[in-house]
Motif scaffolding. Structure first.
Motif, PDB file in Angstrom:
ATOM      1  N   MET A   3       0.826  -1.200   0.000  1.00  0.00           N
ATOM      2  CA  MET A   3       0.000   0.000   0.000  1.00  0.00           C
ATOM      3  C   MET A   3       0.861   1.251   0.000  1.00  0.00           C
ATOM      4  O   MET A   3       0.558   2.233  -0.690  1.00  0.00           O
ATOM      5  N   LEU A   4       1.997   1.217   0.721  1.00  0.00           N
ATOM      6  CA  LEU A   4       2.898   2.364   0.744  1.00  0.00           C
ATOM      7  C   LEU A   4       3.447   2.632  -0.647  1.00  0.00           C
ATOM      8  O   LEU A   4       3.525   3.775  -1.099  1.00  0.00           O
ATOM      9  N   GLY A   5       3.795   1.540  -1.342  1.00  0.00           N
ATOM     10  CA  GLY A   5       4.311   1.686  -2.703  1.00  0.00           C
ATOM     11  C   GLY A   5       3.294   2.314  -3.626  1.00  0.00           C
ATOM     12  O   GLY A   5       3.623   3.163  -4.470  1.00  0.00           O
ATOM     13  N   LEU A   6       2.032   1.908  -3.507  1.00  0.00           N
ATOM     14  CA  LEU A   6       0.974   2.475  -4.333  1.00  0.00           C
ATOM     15  C   LEU A   6       0.769   3.952  -4.026  1.00  0.00           C
ATOM     16  O   LEU A   6       0.538   4.762  -4.921  1.00  0.00           O
ATOM     17  N   MET A   7       0.854   4.303  -2.746  1.00  0.00           N
ATOM     18  CA  MET A   7       0.690   5.705  -2.357  1.00  0.00           C
ATOM     19  C   MET A   7       1.820   6.558  -2.929  1.00  0.00           C
ATOM     20  O   MET A   7       1.600   7.654  -3.430  1.00  0.00           O
ATOM     21  N   VAL A   8       3.049   6.020  -2.868  1.00  0.00           N
ATOM     22  CA  VAL A   8       4.184   6.756  -3.408  1.00  0.00           C
ATOM     23  C   VAL A   8       4.017   6.972  -4.901  1.00  0.00           C
ATOM     24  O   VAL A   8       4.251   8.052  -5.440  1.00  0.00           O
ATOM     25  N   ALA A   9       3.590   5.903  -5.599  1.00  0.00           N
ATOM     26  CA  ALA A   9       3.388   6.006  -7.046  1.00  0.00           C
ATOM     27  C   ALA A   9       2.322   7.040  -7.374  1.00  0.00           C
ATOM     28  O   ALA A   9       2.475   7.834  -8.294  1.00  0.00           O
ATOM     29  N   SER A  10       1.223   7.024  -6.620  1.00  0.00           N
ATOM     30  CA  SER A  10       0.138   7.959  -6.883  1.00  0.00           C
ATOM     31  C   SER A  10       0.577   9.393  -6.641  1.00  0.00           C
ATOM     32  O   SER A  10       0.250  10.304  -7.393  1.00  0.00           O
ATOM     33  N   LEU A  11       1.362   9.603  -5.564  1.00  0.00           N
ATOM     34  CA  LEU A  11       1.844  10.942  -5.267  1.00  0.00           C
ATOM     35  C   LEU A  11       2.808  11.426  -6.340  1.00  0.00           C
ATOM     36  O   LEU A  11       2.785  12.585  -6.751  1.00  0.00           O
ATOM     37  N   ALA A  12       3.650  10.494  -6.825  1.00  0.00           N
ATOM     38  CA  ALA A  12       4.607  10.865  -7.868  1.00  0.00           C
ATOM     39  C   ALA A  12       3.894  11.311  -9.128  1.00  0.00           C
ATOM     40  O   ALA A  12       4.309  12.251  -9.797  1.00  0.00           O
ATOM     41  N   LEU A  13       2.809  10.651  -9.449  1.00  0.00           N
ATOM     42  CA  LEU A  13       2.075  10.993 -10.658  1.00  0.00           C
ATOM     43  C   LEU A  13       1.222  12.241 -10.485  1.00  0.00           C
ATOM     44  O   LEU A  13       0.664  12.751 -11.438  1.00  0.00           O
ATOM     45  N   ALA A  14       1.106  12.720  -9.248  1.00  0.00           N
ATOM     46  CA  ALA A  14       0.351  13.944  -9.003  1.00  0.00           C
ATOM     47  C   ALA A  14       1.227  15.182  -9.216  1.00  0.00           C
ATOM     48  O   ALA A  14       0.771  16.297  -9.049  1.00  0.00           O
ATOM     49  N   ARG A  15       2.496  14.969  -9.590  1.00  0.00           N
ATOM     50  CA  ARG A  15       3.383  16.090  -9.855  1.00  0.00           C
ATOM     51  C   ARG A  15       2.836  16.956 -10.989  1.00  0.00           C
ATOM     52  O   ARG A  15       2.069  16.480 -11.819  1.00  0.00           O
ATOM     53  N   PRO A  16       3.271  18.207 -11.072  1.00  0.00           N
ATOM     54  CA  PRO A  16       2.855  19.044 -12.199  1.00  0.00           C
ATOM     55  C   PRO A  16       3.186  18.375 -13.520  1.00  0.00           C
ATOM     56  O   PRO A  16       4.173  17.644 -13.638  1.00  0.00           O
ATOM     57  N   ALA A  17       2.361  18.662 -14.516  1.00  0.00           N
ATOM     58  CA  ALA A  17       2.536  18.003 -15.810  1.00  0.00           C
ATOM     59  C   ALA A  17       3.929  18.251 -16.382  1.00  0.00           C
ATOM     60  O   ALA A  17       4.486  17.400 -17.072  1.00  0.00           O
ATOM     61  N   GLY A  18       4.526  19.409 -16.065  1.00  0.00           N
ATOM     62  CA  GLY A  18       5.846  19.719 -16.586  1.00  0.00           C
ATOM     63  C   GLY A  18       6.914  18.761 -16.113  1.00  0.00           C
ATOM     64  O   GLY A  18       7.981  18.649 -16.720  1.00  0.00           O
ATOM     65  N   ALA A  19       6.671  18.070 -15.010  1.00  0.00           N
ATOM     66  CA  ALA A  19       7.641  17.110 -14.489  1.00  0.00           C
ATOM     67  C   ALA A  19       7.531  15.765 -15.189  1.00  0.00           C
ATOM     68  O   ALA A  19       8.370  14.892 -14.978  1.00  0.00           O
ATOM     69  N   GLN A  20       6.508  15.589 -15.980  1.00  0.00           N
ATOM     70  CA  GLN A  20       6.304  14.340 -16.706  1.00  0.00           C
ATOM     71  C   GLN A  20       6.664  14.583 -18.162  1.00  0.00           C
ATOM     72  O   GLN A  20       5.895  15.163 -18.923  1.00  0.00           O
ATOM     73  N   HIS A  21       7.848  14.137 -18.541  1.00  0.00           N
ATOM     74  CA  HIS A  21       8.303  14.432 -19.887  1.00  0.00           C
ATOM     75  C   HIS A  21       9.047  13.243 -20.473  1.00  0.00           C
ATOM     76  O   HIS A  21       9.399  12.290 -19.771  1.00  0.00           O
ATOM     77  N   ALA A 216       8.960  11.215 -30.945  1.00  0.00           N
ATOM     78  CA  ALA A 216       9.144  12.603 -31.377  1.00  0.00           C
ATOM     79  C   ALA A 216       9.662  13.502 -30.258  1.00  0.00           C
ATOM     80  O   ALA A 216       9.999  14.663 -30.508  1.00  0.00           O
ATOM     81  N   GLY A 217       9.710  12.979 -29.027  1.00  0.00           N
ATOM     82  CA  GLY A 217      10.099  13.808 -27.899  1.00  0.00           C
ATOM     83  C   GLY A 217       9.094  14.904 -27.613  1.00  0.00           C
ATOM     84  O   GLY A 217       9.453  15.998 -27.147  1.00  0.00           O
TER      85      GLY A 217
END
Length: 364
Positions: A3-21, A216-217
């Motif tokens: 469950m901790l791992g899932l929470m970490v993953a969910s929080l990571a994906l909640a980052r601003p869209a600019g951090a997902q590239h 295409a980056g």
């Protein structure tokens, strides 16, 4: 800990869209070099059979780009279920031929290292790029054309994500193909409306955007895929079903599986860019819940009775499970329903998810 791992993953994906590239445009749906090395030395009977069974792009006839505006008859004769339209199958044969030829060449390249096969696949893609295929259509005029673009573009994007790793290929062709796929993906998603009731088509467009965006980056396309994946996981109900797919009457189970295919591939592309969508959860549910429900429903169709009273269409083929091979390559098959485990013991393939599941993903 899980469950901790899932929470970490969910929080990571909640980052601003600019951090997902896109970190690496060459990080295809698979690690091409590692996959080639493994397939060259494998002694596993199924993998050897998969290699032997591959078709050859070089030996297949060239598929000319369709001429003129894309107008494709509806898949169903009436509404969104019931008898299918033979006119649609006739009109889409050219796209099926294109998908088969390019994925065959890419699969051969991974399995045998043949640069003739990879060059054949790229040349086929380039012919359609030069013809500006998959661009001349309108959602209102021909919704089925819009759907066909998302599927064929997914096959093409996945294929090219592997081909960019072959440094022997013509760089001019490669640049042209990458630019074409990006343009086609941007046009594909441009027809979406905020009022749409998003279902599997939204997910397929997201796969097309993700695959093309990685090569295409293009961070806009890549983030579209991530955001759509998150939306899809948020749709999963407590049983593991996608409610909008359960509304497809006699095809409820089939559409549950059909919706899963692009989502697994989006998660795979994201993982190759360092983002763990496989672990992403919404309302306590993950991709695995939808996979398990699909497999259980195939084994026991009564599970969809809370959603529909229609007798379910059966006759599932191994190709309906092909995309799930990417999931089982990472997590194994423990705890998965027999229908999934047994299907992946066969030679599963689907051009829209890259061709042979054994060549691309199966792990032994």
């Amino acid at each position: 800990m899980k469950m901790l791992g899932l929470m970490v993953a969910s929080l990571a994906l909640a980052r601003p869209a600019g951090a997902q590239h896109v970190r690496d445009p060459h990080a295809s749906v698979v690690d091409a070099a590692a996959r080639q090395a493994m397939l060259r030395t494998t002694t596993d009977p199924l993998l050897r059979a998969a290699i032997k069974s591959l078709r050859s792009c070089v030996a297949m006839p060239f598929v000319p780009a369709p001429a003129g505006r894309m107008i494709i008859p509806h898949h169903y004769l009436s509404g969104s279920n019931g008898p299918t339209n033979p006119a649609e199958a006739a009109a889409t044969g050219i796209y099926a031929g294109f998908e088969s030829r390019i994925t065959s060449g890419m699969n051969q390249y991974l399995a045998t290292g043949s640069h003739d096969e990879s060059a054949c696949a790229l040349a086929q893609l380039d012919a359609w790029a030069e013809a500006h295929a998959l661009l001349d259509y309108d959602r209102q005029e021909s919704p089925q054309a819009w759907y066909q673009v998302e599927w064929t573009l997914s096959a093409a994007g996945i294929t090219d994500s592997v081909l960019v790793n072959d440094e022997t290929l013509d760089p001019v062709q490669q640049k042209r193909v990458t630019a074409w796929l990006r343009t086609a993906a941007l046009r594909d998603i441009s027809f979406e409306k905020s009022t749409d009731s998003n279902n599997n088509h939204h997910y397929w467009r997201a796969l097309a955007a993700t695959a093309s965006g990685v090569t295409a980056g293009d961070d806009k396309l890549f983030r579209f895929g991530i955001h759509t994946y998150q939306e899809a996981i948020g749709e999963i109900d407590p049983r593991g079903a996608f409610p909008k797919e359960m509304a497809r009457h006699e095809n409820a189970i089939r559409y549950q599986g059909f919706a899963l295919q692009p989502l697994v591939l989006i998660a795979q592309f994201a993982a190759r860019q360092g983002i763990d969508l496989y672990a992403y959860q919404a309302r306590g549910r993950t991709l695995r819940d939808a996979i398990v429900f699909f497999g259980r429903a195939v084994d026991d169709p009564s599970l969809v009775e809370p959603y529909t009273s229609d007798a379910q269409n059966r006759g599932f083929k191994s190709g309906d499970f092909a995309a799930i091979a990417f999931y089982t390559a990472r997590f194994g098959t423990e705890g998965l329903p027999p229908s999934i485990v047994n299907a992946l013991k066969e030679l599963a393939a689907s051009t829209r998810t890259g061709g042979s599941a054994a060549i691309l993903a199966t792990k032994y």
